[in-house]
Design a protein around this motif. Structure first.
Motif, PDB file in Angstrom:
ATOM      1  N   THR A 229       0.807  -1.228   0.000  1.00 20.32           N
ATOM      2  CA  THR A 229       0.000   0.000   0.000  1.00 20.32           C
ATOM      3  C   THR A 229       0.838   1.274   0.000  1.00 20.32           C
ATOM      4  N   GLY A 230       2.124   1.168   0.327  1.00 15.60           N
ATOM      5  CA  GLY A 230       2.958   2.355   0.446  1.00 15.60           C
ATOM      6  C   GLY A 230       2.646   3.178   1.682  1.00 15.60           C
ATOM      7  N   ARG A 231       1.939   2.581   2.630  1.00 16.54           N
ATOM      8  CA  ARG A 231       1.575   3.268   3.868  1.00 16.54           C
ATOM      9  C   ARG A 231       2.400   2.733   5.029  1.00 16.54           C
ATOM     10  N   THR A 232       2.429   3.506   6.113  1.00 14.70           N
ATOM     11  CA  THR A 232       3.065   3.062   7.352  1.00 14.70           C
ATOM     12  C   THR A 232       2.006   3.048   8.442  1.00 14.70           C
ATOM     13  N   PHE A 233       1.941   1.941   9.158  1.00 11.85           N
ATOM     14  CA  PHE A 233       0.908   1.783  10.169  1.00 11.85           C
ATOM     15  C   PHE A 233       1.509   1.806  11.569  1.00 11.85           C
ATOM     16  N   LYS A 234       0.785   2.426  12.483  1.00  5.62           N
ATOM     17  CA  LYS A 234       1.156   2.388  13.898  1.00  5.62           C
ATOM     18  C   LYS A 234       0.697   1.053  14.474  1.00  5.62           C
ATOM     19  N   ARG A 235       1.602   0.337  15.123  1.00  2.06           N
ATOM     20  CA  ARG A 235       1.280  -0.968  15.686  1.00  2.06           C
ATOM     21  C   ARG A 235       0.948  -0.804  17.167  1.00  2.06           C
ATOM     22  N   VAL A 236      -0.291  -1.119  17.500  1.00  2.80           N
ATOM     23  CA  VAL A 236      -0.785  -0.983  18.872  1.00  2.80           C
ATOM     24  C   VAL A 236      -0.841  -2.382  19.493  1.00  2.80           C
ATOM     25  N   TYR A 237      -0.074  -2.581  20.550  1.00  3.09           N
ATOM     26  CA  TYR A 237       0.090  -3.917  21.103  1.00  3.09           C
ATOM     27  C   TYR A 237      -0.912  -4.210  22.225  1.00  3.09           C
ATOM     28  N   VAL A 238      -1.444  -5.420  22.198  1.00  5.35           N
ATOM     29  CA  VAL A 238      -2.272  -5.923  23.293  1.00  5.35           C
ATOM     30  C   VAL A 238      -1.463  -7.014  23.979  1.00  5.35           C
ATOM     31  N   PRO A 239      -0.987  -6.772  25.204  1.00  3.84           N
ATOM     32  CA  PRO A 239      -0.132  -7.765  25.874  1.00  3.84           C
ATOM     33  C   PRO A 239      -0.889  -9.064  26.151  1.00  3.84           C
ATOM     34  N   GLU A 240      -0.130 -10.150  26.223  1.00  7.34           N
ATOM     35  CA  GLU A 240      -0.749 -11.452  26.462  1.00  7.34           C
ATOM     36  C   GLU A 240      -1.543 -11.465  27.758  1.00  7.34           C
ATOM     37  N   GLU A 241      -1.014 -10.848  28.809  1.00  8.11           N
ATOM     38  CA  GLU A 241      -1.722 -10.884  30.089  1.00  8.11           C
ATOM     39  C   GLU A 241      -3.083 -10.195  30.006  1.00  8.11           C
ATOM     40  N   ASP A 242      -3.186  -9.165  29.171  1.00  7.34           N
ATOM     41  CA  ASP A 242      -4.481  -8.497  28.991  1.00  7.34           C
ATOM     42  C   ASP A 242      -5.477  -9.423  28.289  1.00  7.34           C
ATOM     43  N   MET A 243      -5.001 -10.189  27.332  1.00  7.66           N
ATOM     44  CA  MET A 243      -5.881 -11.101  26.603  1.00  7.66           C
ATOM     45  C   MET A 243      -6.357 -12.229  27.505  1.00  7.66           C
ATOM     46  N   VAL A 244      -5.454 -12.739  28.329  1.00  4.22           N
ATOM     47  CA  VAL A 244      -5.841 -13.791  29.278  1.00  4.22           C
ATOM     48  C   VAL A 244      -6.896 -13.259  30.241  1.00  4.22           C
ATOM     49  N   LYS A 245      -6.690 -12.039  30.739  1.00  3.50           N
ATOM     50  CA  LYS A 245      -7.654 -11.448  31.671  1.00  3.50           C
ATOM     51  C   LYS A 245      -9.008 -11.254  31.005  1.00  3.50           C
ATOM     52  N   LEU A 246      -9.005 -10.789  29.760  1.00  2.00           N
ATOM     53  CA  LEU A 246     -10.262 -10.606  29.035  1.00  2.00           C
ATOM     54  C   LEU A 246     -10.988 -11.943  28.853  1.00  2.00           C
ATOM     55  N   SER A 247     -10.229 -12.998  28.594  1.00  3.90           N
ATOM     56  CA  SER A 247     -10.852 -14.314  28.420  1.00  3.90           C
ATOM     57  C   SER A 247     -11.520 -14.788  29.702  1.00  3.90           C
ATOM     58  N   GLN A 248     -11.041 -14.274  30.832  1.00  4.92           N
ATOM     59  CA  GLN A 248     -11.584 -14.667  32.133  1.00  4.92           C
ATOM     60  C   GLN A 248     -12.740 -13.784  32.592  1.00  4.92           C
ATOM     61  N   THR A 249     -12.796 -12.549  32.080  1.00  4.39           N
ATOM     62  CA  THR A 249     -13.772 -11.592  32.597  1.00  4.39           C
ATOM     63  C   THR A 249     -14.914 -11.274  31.635  1.00  4.39           C
ATOM     64  N   LEU A 250     -14.700 -11.428  30.322  1.00  2.22           N
ATOM     65  CA  LEU A 250     -15.786 -11.170  29.379  1.00  2.22           C
ATOM     66  C   LEU A 250     -16.839 -12.268  29.492  1.00  2.22           C
ATOM     67  N   PRO A 251     -18.111 -11.899  29.345  1.00  5.53           N
ATOM     68  CA  PRO A 251     -19.161 -12.925  29.408  1.00  5.53           C
ATOM     69  C   PRO A 251     -19.178 -13.754  28.129  1.00  5.53           C
ATOM     70  N   PRO A 252     -19.621 -15.002  28.207  1.00  8.15           N
ATOM     71  CA  PRO A 252     -19.794 -15.800  26.988  1.00  8.15           C
ATOM     72  C   PRO A 252     -20.885 -15.188  26.116  1.00  8.15           C
ATOM     73  N   PRO A 253     -20.783 -15.226  24.783  1.00  7.99           N
ATOM     74  CA  PRO A 253     -19.678 -15.822  24.019  1.00  7.99           C
ATOM     75  C   PRO A 253     -18.582 -14.827  23.670  1.00  7.99           C
ATOM     76  N   GLU A 254     -18.608 -13.623  24.310  1.00  7.71           N
ATOM     77  CA  GLU A 254     -17.614 -12.597  23.975  1.00  7.71           C
ATOM     78  C   GLU A 254     -16.201 -13.019  24.352  1.00  7.71           C
ATOM     79  N   ASN A 255     -16.084 -13.988  25.267  1.00 16.48           N
ATOM     80  CA  ASN A 255     -14.749 -14.431  25.686  1.00 16.48           C
ATOM     81  C   ASN A 255     -14.112 -15.402  24.687  1.00 16.48           C
ATOM     82  N   ILE A 256     -14.897 -15.869  23.717  1.00 18.47           N
ATOM     83  CA  ILE A 256     -14.348 -16.843  22.762  1.00 18.47           C
ATOM     84  C   ILE A 256     -13.409 -16.189  21.743  1.00 18.47           C
ATOM     85  N   PRO A 257     -13.805 -15.094  21.054  1.00 16.41           N
ATOM     86  CA  PRO A 257     -12.881 -14.521  20.062  1.00 16.41           C
ATOM     87  C   PRO A 257     -11.519 -14.135  20.621  1.00 16.41           C
ATOM     88  N   VAL A 258     -11.482 -13.552  21.809  1.00 23.82           N
ATOM     89  CA  VAL A 258     -10.181 -13.161  22.360  1.00 23.82           C
ATOM     90  C   VAL A 258      -9.342 -14.393  22.670  1.00 23.82           C
TER      91      VAL A 258
END
Length: 320
Positions: A235-264
């Motif tokens: 594309t000839g573009r430069t993108f800013k990379r925004v990181y989601v740490p692993e620990e945040d994803m694990v926490k989301l998997s534990q706290t989001l209600p089903p089925p929202e916890n499945i995609p993460v």
């Protein structure tokens, strides 16, 4: 529909779904008399599905309207075909037990391919929400084996167009891209059209009977960072990379209600843990690009070119 010599009659459940439509088109293109078992059209039917059914009828697909609870109708349909492929979406995965019961009653099916088309669920252990998701698929595998039905289990890995849409959001002008974990884990991205073509080939291959077939071509193994860099080159573009740490994803998997916890949990498995590449494929294992060296998977580089010229529409349902 005239049947060509040497072709199998193929019935597809979920043929109007995200991956199912590719299976139907590939089956017809390969010359197989093709049948689709679909819910009757009603007020809630999406216009796109009505258009798809019209397309299918125009290419001589037999559409049988019925519910999965109609055992006798399914059995009668099965008696007209040789091979059954299920592409039912996640909420309907347990309903495949009804298909298995009907296959046993019909007694004539030469091969059953249940709805996998994702990771190799017997070889990975993801976070609990995704693990529960996969356990439903494992139950179908075990029920198929217990029933003595000839099968092929497909590990197609990531649906590439879906995940390119999800990860790179090529349809909008944002200049930031989310990176899960450190962005270095390798994933396997296979174009949906290829998954359709290879699955129809596998369904008719005696070598794949009662075996697992993995779709892991070397050209389609890529990390998030590599994918983003390739898109920047295209594309000839430069993108800013925004990181989601692993620990945040694990926490989301534990706290989001089903089925929202499945995609993460799925994203954690694929792009943080690298589960798709966590096991070896040995020489005696079946891998699609080795089975059919004369066929060519669409590479990630080629797929991104497709997005530049004629981008596929995003899937209508997350992780369908």
């Amino acid at each position: 529909m005239a049947r060509q010599a040497g072709t199998s009659r193929i019935l597809i459940f979920g043929g109007t779904g995200y991956i199912g439509r590719h299976l139907v088109r590939a089956s017809v293109s390969a010359g197989h008399p093709t049948y689709v078992y679909a819910r009757p059209a009603g007020p809630q039917t999406r216009p796109s599905n009505l258009d798809l059914c019209r397309e299918f009828r125009s290419i001589s697909v037999h559409i049988i309207e019925g519910e999965l609870e109609e055992h006798e109708k399914i059995v009668a349909t099965l008696k007209q075909v040789d091979i059954v492929i299920s592409a039912l979406a996640y909420p309907q995965v347990p309903d495949q037990l009804k298909i298995i019961d009907a296959i046993v009653s019909a007694g004539n099916i030469k091969r059953f391919l249940p709805s996998d088309f994702g990771c190799e669920e017997d070889k990975i252990m993801p976070l609990p929400p995704f693990q529960e998701f996969l356990e439903k698929k494992r139950k179908i595998r075990r029920a198929t084996e217990a029933a003595g039905i000839p099968f092929t289990f497909i590990a197609a890995n990531c649906l590439a167009a879906y995940f390119v849409n999800f990860l790179l959001h090529p349809h909008d002008p944002r200049d930031d891209i989310v990176v899960y974990g450190d962005g270095e884990a390798k994933a396997v991205l296979n174009y949906e059209e290829d998954i359709g073509k290879y699955t129809i080939r596998v369904a008719n291959d005696p070598r794949a009977c009662n075996r697992i077939v993995t779709y892991r071509p070397k050209s389609n193994i890529i990390s998030q960072h590599e994918l983003i860099s390739l898109w920047e080159e295209k594309t000839g573009r430069t993108f800013k990379r925004v990181y989601v740490p692993e620990e945040d994803m694990v926490k989301l998997s534990q706290t989001l209600p089903p089925p929202e916890n499945i995609p993460v949990s799925i994203l954690h498995s694929i792009f943080v843990k690298g589960d798709l590449m966590s096991y070896k494929i040995n020489e005696d294992d079946l891998e699609a690009s080795r089975l059919y060296p004369e066929m060519q998977f669409t590479t990630i580089d080629q797929l991104l070119d497709v997005f530049l010229t004629d981008p596929p529409e995003p899937a209508t349902a997350a992780f369908e």
